[in-house]
Write an enzyme that holds these catalytic residues in place. Structure first.
Site, PDB file in Angstrom:
ATOM      1  N   SER A 141      40.434  43.389  43.756  1.00  0.00           N
ATOM      2  CA  SER A 141      40.690  44.834  43.654  1.00  0.00           C
ATOM      3  C   SER A 141      39.378  45.560  43.849  1.00  0.00           C
ATOM      4  O   SER A 141      38.324  45.041  43.463  1.00  0.00           O
ATOM      5  CB  SER A 141      41.242  45.184  42.272  1.00  0.00           C
ATOM      6  OG  SER A 141      41.201  46.590  42.068  1.00  0.00           O
ATOM      7  N   TYR A 155      41.664  44.721  33.364  1.00  0.00           N
ATOM      8  CA  TYR A 155      41.965  44.495  34.780  1.00  0.00           C
ATOM      9  C   TYR A 155      40.666  44.282  35.570  1.00  0.00           C
ATOM     10  O   TYR A 155      40.548  43.313  36.343  1.00  0.00           O
ATOM     11  CB  TYR A 155      42.738  45.691  35.328  1.00  0.00           C
ATOM     12  CG  TYR A 155      43.209  45.555  36.753  1.00  0.00           C
ATOM     13  CD1 TYR A 155      44.279  44.725  37.073  1.00  0.00           C
ATOM     14  CD2 TYR A 155      42.608  46.272  37.778  1.00  0.00           C
ATOM     15  CE1 TYR A 155      44.739  44.614  38.378  1.00  0.00           C
ATOM     16  CE2 TYR A 155      43.060  46.175  39.083  1.00  0.00           C
ATOM     17  CZ  TYR A 155      44.123  45.344  39.380  1.00  0.00           C
ATOM     18  OH  TYR A 155      44.568  45.247  40.685  1.00  0.00           O
TER      19      TYR A 155
HETATM   20  N1  LIG Z   1      48.894  48.138  44.505  1.00  0.00           N
HETATM   21  C1  LIG Z   1      47.598  48.390  44.377  1.00  0.00           C
HETATM   22  O1  LIG Z   1      47.151  49.571  44.413  1.00  0.00           O
HETATM   23  C2  LIG Z   1      46.620  47.255  44.216  1.00  0.00           C
HETATM   24  C3  LIG Z   1      45.247  47.562  44.330  1.00  0.00           C
HETATM   25  C4  LIG Z   1      44.330  46.546  44.193  1.00  0.00           C
HETATM   26  C5  LIG Z   1      44.738  45.246  43.956  1.00  0.00           C
HETATM   27  N2  LIG Z   1      46.069  44.977  43.857  1.00  0.00           N
HETATM   28  C6  LIG Z   1      46.437  43.575  43.597  1.00  0.00           C
HETATM   29  O2  LIG Z   1      47.326  43.119  44.590  1.00  0.00           O
HETATM   30  C7  LIG Z   1      48.162  42.094  44.052  1.00  0.00           C
HETATM   31  C8  LIG Z   1      49.619  42.434  44.340  1.00  0.00           C
HETATM   32  O3  LIG Z   1      49.890  43.684  43.736  1.00  0.00           O
HETATM   33  P1  LIG Z   1      51.141  44.609  44.147  1.00  0.00           P
HETATM   34  O4  LIG Z   1      50.634  45.995  44.181  1.00  0.00           O
HETATM   35  O5  LIG Z   1      51.837  44.044  45.309  1.00  0.00           O
HETATM   36  O6  LIG Z   1      51.991  44.447  42.785  1.00  0.00           O
HETATM   37  P2  LIG Z   1      53.567  44.485  42.500  1.00  0.00           P
HETATM   38  O7  LIG Z   1      54.238  45.349  43.485  1.00  0.00           O
HETATM   39  O8  LIG Z   1      53.647  44.802  41.048  1.00  0.00           O
HETATM   40  O9  LIG Z   1      54.010  42.951  42.758  1.00  0.00           O
HETATM   41  C9  LIG Z   1      53.500  41.960  41.892  1.00  0.00           C
HETATM   42  C10 LIG Z   1      53.923  40.589  42.377  1.00  0.00           C
HETATM   43  O10 LIG Z   1      53.337  39.634  41.485  1.00  0.00           O
HETATM   44  C11 LIG Z   1      54.380  38.880  40.888  1.00  0.00           C
HETATM   45  N3  LIG Z   1      54.046  38.534  39.515  1.00  0.00           N
HETATM   46  C12 LIG Z   1      53.833  39.350  38.465  1.00  0.00           C
HETATM   47  N4  LIG Z   1      53.589  38.637  37.358  1.00  0.00           N
HETATM   48  C13 LIG Z   1      53.634  37.336  37.724  1.00  0.00           C
HETATM   49  C14 LIG Z   1      53.479  36.109  37.045  1.00  0.00           C
HETATM   50  N5  LIG Z   1      53.251  36.039  35.722  1.00  0.00           N
HETATM   51  N6  LIG Z   1      53.593  34.954  37.749  1.00  0.00           N
HETATM   52  C15 LIG Z   1      53.873  34.974  39.071  1.00  0.00           C
HETATM   53  N7  LIG Z   1      54.055  36.113  39.769  1.00  0.00           N
HETATM   54  C16 LIG Z   1      53.939  37.271  39.098  1.00  0.00           C
HETATM   55  C17 LIG Z   1      55.629  39.731  40.971  1.00  0.00           C
HETATM   56  O11 LIG Z   1      56.771  38.886  40.906  1.00  0.00           O
HETATM   57  P3  LIG Z   1      58.221  39.398  40.343  1.00  0.00           P
HETATM   58  O12 LIG Z   1      58.812  40.258  41.406  1.00  0.00           O
HETATM   59  O13 LIG Z   1      59.003  38.147  40.141  1.00  0.00           O
HETATM   60  O14 LIG Z   1      57.951  40.148  39.097  1.00  0.00           O
HETATM   61  C18 LIG Z   1      55.424  40.400  42.331  1.00  0.00           C
HETATM   62  O15 LIG Z   1      55.797  39.532  43.370  1.00  0.00           O
HETATM   63  C19 LIG Z   1      47.834  42.013  42.554  1.00  0.00           C
HETATM   64  O16 LIG Z   1      46.923  40.963  42.335  1.00  0.00           O
HETATM   65  C20 LIG Z   1      47.160  43.350  42.287  1.00  0.00           C
HETATM   66  O17 LIG Z   1      46.289  43.295  41.181  1.00  0.00           O
HETATM   67  C21 LIG Z   1      47.026  45.944  43.991  1.00  0.00           C
END
Ligand SMILES: NC(=O)c1ccc[n+]([C@@H]2O[C@H](COP(=O)([O-])OP(=O)(O)OC[C@H]3O[C@@H](n4cnc5c(N)ncnc54)[C@H](OP(=O)(O)O)[C@@H]3O)[C@@H](O)[C@H]2O)c1
Length: 246
Positions: A141, A155
Site C-alpha cells: 500500500s 495497517y
Molecule cells: N482499495 C484500495 O484503495 C487499496 C489501496 C492500497 C492497498 N490495497 C490492498 O490491496 C489488496 C486488495 O484490496 P481490495 O481493495 O481489493 O479489497 P477488497 O475489495 O476488500 O477485497 C479483499 C479480498 O481479500 C479477501 N480476504 C479478506 N480477508 C481474507 C482472509 N482472512 N483470508 C483470505 N482472503 C481474505 C476477500 O475475500 P472474501 O470476498 O472471501 O471476503 C477479497 O477477495 C489488499 O491487500 C489491500 O490492503 C487496497
C-alpha cells in the site's frame, strides 16, 4: 501473443476487487489461475466462470489467510490441479482503522495474521514448487511508505513489514531465478475503499492526478511484473497512486 502461456498463478483474495482484476488479467495473458476467498464463495465462482467463459482455466479455493494449513493446501491444490505454480500474488488484506487508544490486541493479531504472516506462510509453501522464472508479487500500500492521517497505524505497520519481506525474499530466491516485488496501490475503487465513499475526497486531495485507480490499473502493473519483461526486476517497490506520495 500471450505472455504467460503455460504459467500458473495463485492469487490470495481473488473473489473481488484488486485480486479478481489480477486473476482476469493474468488469465488474459494465458496463465491458469487459482483464487482464494473466505466469505465470497459466489463472487469467487463468478470470477472463475468469467475466466472459463473467456477460454481460460481457473479454480476457486476456500482458504482463510489466518489458517496456515489452508494456505498450504491452496498451494498444493493449485500445483496438483493446474499443473504447477509459477506466480504467487499475495493480495488478500484487511484495512483496520482506529487510533492507538482505540485498537484492540485482537485487531493487532488479526491484522498481522492476514496482512503480514500469511504472505510469509504462502511463500514458504510456494517456493518449493516454483521453477526458475517464478514470481512472488505482494500487494502492499502507498500507506506503507507515508502515513498522511491518524488512525491507520496497524495497517501501515503491516504493509511496511511486507517491504522488508519482499527485499529479504528477493535476496533468498534471486539465485534460483525467482523475482520478488511489491506493488503499492493508492486509492483504488473496491469494496475496501469505494471511490464514492465519504473518505474519497480527502484521498483525492492528496493526489497529483486526483482520480482513483481502477482495480485493473493495479492488475496491469502486476501482470507486467509477472511477465518476461519483468525478468530483471526484483526487490523493488512500485507505487501506483496518482502521485499521492510525491
Ligand atoms: N482499495 C484500495 O484503495 C487499496 C489501496 C492500497 C492497498 N490495497 C490492498 O490491496 C489488496 C486488495 O484490496 P481490495 O481493495 O481489493 O479489497 P477488497 O475489495 O476488500 O477485497 C479483499 C479480498 O481479500 C479477501 N480476504 C479478506 N480477508 C481474507 C482472509 N482472512 N483470508 C483470505 N482472503 C481474505 C476477500 O475475500 P472474501 O470476498 O472471501 O471476503 C477479497 O477477495 C489488499 O491487500 C489491500 O490492503 C487496497
Amino acid at each position: 501473443m500471450q505472455k504467460l502461456s503455460g504459467k500458473t498463478a495463485l492469487i490470495t483474495g481473488g473473489s473481488r476487487g484488486i485480486g479478481a482484476a489480477i486473476a482476469r488479467r493474468l488469465s488474459a495473458e494465458g496463465a491458469s489461475v487459482a483464487v482464494t476467498y473466505v466469505s465470497g464463495e459466489a463472487q469467487a465462482q463468478t470470477v472463475v466462470d468469467g475466466i472459463v467463459l473467456a477460454g481460460g482455466r481457473a479454480m476457486a479455493i476456500h482458504a482463510d489467510n489466518r489458517d496456515d494449513a489452508a494456505l498450504k493446501a491452496a498451494v498444493e491444490r493449485t500445483v496438483a490441479e493446474l499443473g504447477g505454480l509459477d506466480i504467487l500474488v499475495n493480495n488478500a488484506g484487511i484495512f483496520p482503522t482506529g487510533s492507538i487508544e482505540e485498537v484492540t490486541l485482537e485487531e493487532l493479531d488479526r491484522t498481522i495474521a492476514i496482512n503480514l504472516r500469511a504472505p510469509v506462510v504462502a511463500a514458504m509453501a510456494a517456493v518449493g514448487h516454483m521453477p526458475e522464472g517464478g514470481r512472488i508479487i505482494t500487494i502492499g500500500s502507498n500507506l506503507a511508505v507515508r502515513v498522511p492521517w491518524p488512525g491507520i497505524s496497524l495497517y501501515a505497520m503491516s504493509k511496511a513489514g511486507l517491504v522488508g519481506l519482499t527485499k529479504g525474499l528477493a535476496r533468498d530466491l534471486g539465485p534460483r531465478g525467482i523475482n520478488v516485488n511489491i506493488v503499492h496501490p493508492g486509492s483504488t475503487d473496491t469494496d475496501m475503499n469505494p471511490a464514492d465513499g465519504e473518505l474519497a475526497d480527502p484521498q483525492r486531495s492528496l493526489m497529483a492526478i486526483p482520480r482513483y485507480n481502477e482495480a485493473d490499473d493495479v492488475a496491469g502493473l502486476v501482470t507486467w511484473l509477472a511477465g518476461p519483461e519483468g525478468r530483471s526486476v526484483t526487490g523493488a517497490e512500485f507505487t501506483i497512486d496518482g502521485g499521492a506520495n510525491i
